[in-house]
Design an enzyme around this catalytic site. Structure first.
Site, PDB file in Angstrom:
ATOM      1  N   HIS A 140      31.534  -0.253  41.679  1.00  0.00           N
ATOM      2  CA  HIS A 140      31.416  -0.789  43.098  1.00  0.00           C
ATOM      3  C   HIS A 140      30.075  -1.593  43.036  1.00  0.00           C
ATOM      4  CE1 HIS A 140      34.550   1.693  44.952  1.00  0.00           C
ATOM      5  NE2 HIS A 140      34.149   2.569  43.960  1.00  0.00           N
ATOM      6  N   GLU A 160      18.000   3.254  39.762  1.00  0.00           N
ATOM      7  CA  GLU A 160      18.323   4.353  38.961  1.00  0.00           C
ATOM      8  C   GLU A 160      16.895   4.961  38.300  1.00  0.00           C
ATOM      9  OE1 GLU A 160      21.865   4.409  36.616  1.00  0.00           O
ATOM     10  OE2 GLU A 160      21.522   6.567  35.858  1.00  0.00           O
ATOM     11  N   ARG A 219      14.475   5.591  29.980  1.00  0.00           N
ATOM     12  CA  ARG A 219      13.551   4.811  29.025  1.00  0.00           C
ATOM     13  C   ARG A 219      12.375   5.182  29.362  1.00  0.00           C
ATOM     14  NH1 ARG A 219      13.974  -1.352  28.330  1.00  0.00           N
ATOM     15  NH2 ARG A 219      13.136  -0.809  26.450  1.00  0.00           N
ATOM     16  N   ARG A 266      37.324   6.538  46.858  1.00  0.00           N
ATOM     17  CA  ARG A 266      36.742   8.158  46.355  1.00  0.00           C
ATOM     18  C   ARG A 266      36.956   9.325  47.001  1.00  0.00           C
ATOM     19  NH1 ARG A 266      36.616   5.697  41.369  1.00  0.00           N
ATOM     20  NH2 ARG A 266      35.565   3.983  41.277  1.00  0.00           N
TER      21      ARG A 266
END
Lengths: 304, 304, 304, 304
Positions: free
Chosen positions: D114, D121, D125, D221
């Site tokens: 979407h 997020e 890393r 969903r």
């Protein structure tokens, strides 16, 4: 530009005469229409100037998503119908259409509300506007609808229409005369002088969009509730889309244009009716407006 | 798939052997590369499968916006350089590239953050994943950087690298053995079984994007700070873009890749220096980090 | 509406008098300004009607992305400056601003080109337009620039300005008289009658946008090259943003508004100069236009 | 984090204890839920951390578009139902919700599709992943559906479920042991070591979206065809939306969740049936699959 001349004509000839060899998916039925302006309203047009993909590109994208198994289960047409029925729309985004459009500013203002597209418009800050404005045909001059806030009702009679057109033409001509005077005599900046021109004047742009967003645009803009002046463009584009991706178009007609969505409460009413129960507006539990919409869809032969 | 076989090979052959006649803008240098997979990492690839537009499409869109006057003022290359220098990016959106990419999931997760693109990915809910995972080459196994939270430092020595690869391979193989067992023996739904596979496993997708957003993607992903594993894909794509729109690429290299943005405070320091004033970190008024960044850009020969 | 009366005034009073208790991030300096119209041009305004987030929301989002380590390394202000300098813009998207704007149609047409925003505009299909059009102040009536295709040059003298205003006012009044006649006497549909009104007439909308896209809008629209009539709105919005997210605004001023991007070729010239080499236009290797732009930025004291 | 401790707990307490005064639209029923994590799956959660707008903001935006006349014709609830029924969705974009979500990576990969949303997020890393992975409850371990390529069929028996869980847990634990070893002993860069972790590991993000796009997300969903593991999040969010904008939610349930779209061909069949004509699969003219879908919707009491 609607009757291309001089420079425009030369560019059009060049586009029409060149041929290239490509490995890309190519649609013969759309190649024939490429670059040719489809006239819209009195001075406008829309013409396809580039495209990417075809029905098969949609199938290919669906198959990477939904797996190889789809290959045996469905033929291509069936798969496209399945995608459209279940609103699996991302494979449609793999196709892209690029248009050159000449259109009145008030139509452009409705059009631009579709945000998921790329656009480059003629700039009245940099360039001089042409003396070209939209004048409706007499048969398109309609009264405000009495029962629909946004719509048109009956057509004006001939005398009233003639008077309306006289007034429109007079004001549009005068405002362009002033525009010229502001630029040529007063030397006013173009970005200021343009403020005197109405939203009936023609502008033009390149507009590029993927097939999913294009079909959404068309669903809204060829709907009978859309303003006539944008519907004309929608219908011209629709004829090109039909030539370009015939399977997608057919599925779009069956599952979007011709579809009717039953709300939860409407669905209950249909079930009761199909089970043999007599249902009327009062016993339906629907609002009056919903009842009328439902009856018009499923029992069009009945007066409501 | 990196070494296409069977079904894939047949499809590739079909794509490579067909030729069509088109009136659309066509770029011979890109046609040659069309469909050919460019290998990336140990099992991945990226290949161009379709495109729309060329350098001239950018010029054409800019000219409708900025007026005919631009026609005499600039040649095409100069106009494209002007657009890129002043970040007039909408004409770049008139070109579109479609790629087929096979890539590890953790690379896909970085990639998908670029939202203005169209994507159809292989679905592990519908289909079985292949036993293909990414194992770095020993020379790509680097230590965590000590001065850069997100980066890599020196390469591991040969013994350490061998041990790392042994562990990675062992776990990846075992998790795929389990995946197979879950599906074949326990009959577990694919959408659940896949949860045992690592983000090092390969997925694939079709990805379609306009040139403006593609260049933004490349500016971030071929930057030395990007993770090596996505940079490999960025560089492969860059080589295709260079063949496709050479003027845009050249301008992008000069005005984006090779550019350095002086902040307001940095600009003041450069002005003082160019006026002959000696400036050091303390008298610059910059934070230490900004001073170092500025010196590295404008006086790379000086140790800081 | 610029001088709210009747219904509008009642709504404004209601908005200003209500107070709620919330746990949401709340910015006292923006609360004070909430709902108050900031006048723009002769009849327009912009007012903040809602917001989400604050400087701290940007920091919070950056820390989830870049890890807890950033907590010790930087204070909040420093982190925001780092994000802005390196164009890590996604944390800025966590803040949202909602505006109510009244503006001339030709300004709305520039504004709407920013596609990543939400908008609901007053509809002239459903509703009657007010008799309100933009008339510039005499000091804003400028000639077309002789060296800049899109810009303004010197201001008109008083007599010329008076004549320009007389013509503009005459045409705008007449076209509204006609508009009224078309609706009231001929009963023409609103969606048709509006076509007689110029792009100088006022419309209004709600416009909602995230902070990243808002700053991009402001960078373009408060730039000296933007048309004066949209810059006025940009500056009003900027004053609200400064009250809302002061750290983001400060960083934006230093790293975007006050910044200058050296192209690769420009950077080489600056390096040569800083190494003590005399460089002039001819030996710089830059185009004439780039040389002038560079000198204006780094040696503004020198005539070029 | 699902059981917040230490630092997280302190932050949560701070968020819960602060109260501010605001003039912004405020929804008491959502304020109560603000910041509280709603548990999802074994270690995940979703919590509302900010919001903008309410039912009334939708009405206000619709009224600027559709004119003041709507004020008398409809009450607020009726207007919202009208908007939802006719898919006039732009007024819904005036509301915005911001969530903090902890979720398995394979759920995040579905979710991120979407695109019209803002997201930050947790980065593997920069930061170390926690030892937290998803293990289904035995009752959620289902076999691959035999008639639905993407779905689940019957639940595994207890012994099979236990064996599946043993294998999943073994591999997940082992891959995290290796991950730790790679980072702590070999000193491998985090961006490489993470490649050993499966898509069952938990990540987290801030996700911000407008109400129109949120409802579209929920429609897909919380559908029974969505994977159970994302449906859990969808249902938790739905409960918050219901508290936040109750009129919008009610209309969404009636006109989207509970709705059934009749294709053009299906509509013809329903008309024939309602006119008293007996229709069966063969005489319907529908494909077998469409006939089954239609009967299940309008005659659910009949076995097909």
């Amino acid at each position: 530009m609607s009757q291309p001349r001089g420079e425009e004509l030369a560019e059009l000839q060049a586009q029409l005469s060149e041929r290239f060899t490509t490995r890309r998916p190519t649609v013969a039925a759309l190649e024939e229409r490429l670059f040719h302006p489809m006239p819209c309203l009195d001075h406008g047009f829309v013409r396809v100037v580039d495209y990417m993909g075809d029905d098969n590109a949609v199938v290919q994208a669906a198959r990477v998503s939904y797996g190889k198994g789809t290959r045996t289960a469905n033929d291509d047409r069936g798969l496209i119908r399945y995608l459209m029925r279940h609103r699996h729309t991302t494979p449609l985004e793999m196709c892209e259409l690029k248009l050159h459009v000449k259109l009145p500013i008030f139509v452009a203002r409705q059009w631009i509300r579709h945000r998921t597209a790329n656009v480059n418009e003629y700039s009245a800050r940099y360039s001089i506007m042409d003396r070209e404005f939209y004048l409706p045909r007499p048969e398109d001059l309609a009264r405000q609808s009495s029962n629909n806030k946004q719509g048109r009702g009956e057509v004006l009679d001939a005398d009233a229409a003639a008077e309306v057109l006289r007034l429109l033409r007079r004001d549009q001509e005068q405002s362009y005369d002033t525009y010229e005077k502001l630029i040529d005599e007063a030397g006013l900046a173009r970005e200021l002088a343009r403020m005197n021109l109405s939203v009936g004047y023609y502008t033009q742009w390149y507009w590029k969009v993927d097939l999913h967003n294009l079909l959404h645009f068309l669903a809204l803009r060829i709907d009978p509730h859309a303003q006539y002046e944008i519907r004309v463009y929608g219908e011209a584009i629709a004829s090109a889309v039909k030539a370009w991706v015939p399977h997608c178009w057919e599925a779009f007609e069956d599952y979007r244009l011709g579809a009717f969505t039953l709300s939860g409460p409407m669905l209950k009413v249909v079930r009761r009716m199909l089970a043999g129960e007599p249902v009327d507006a009062a016993s339906s539990g629907l609002s009056k407006r919903e009842w009328v919409e439902l009856m018009a869809a499923v029992r069009p032969e009945v007066e409501t």
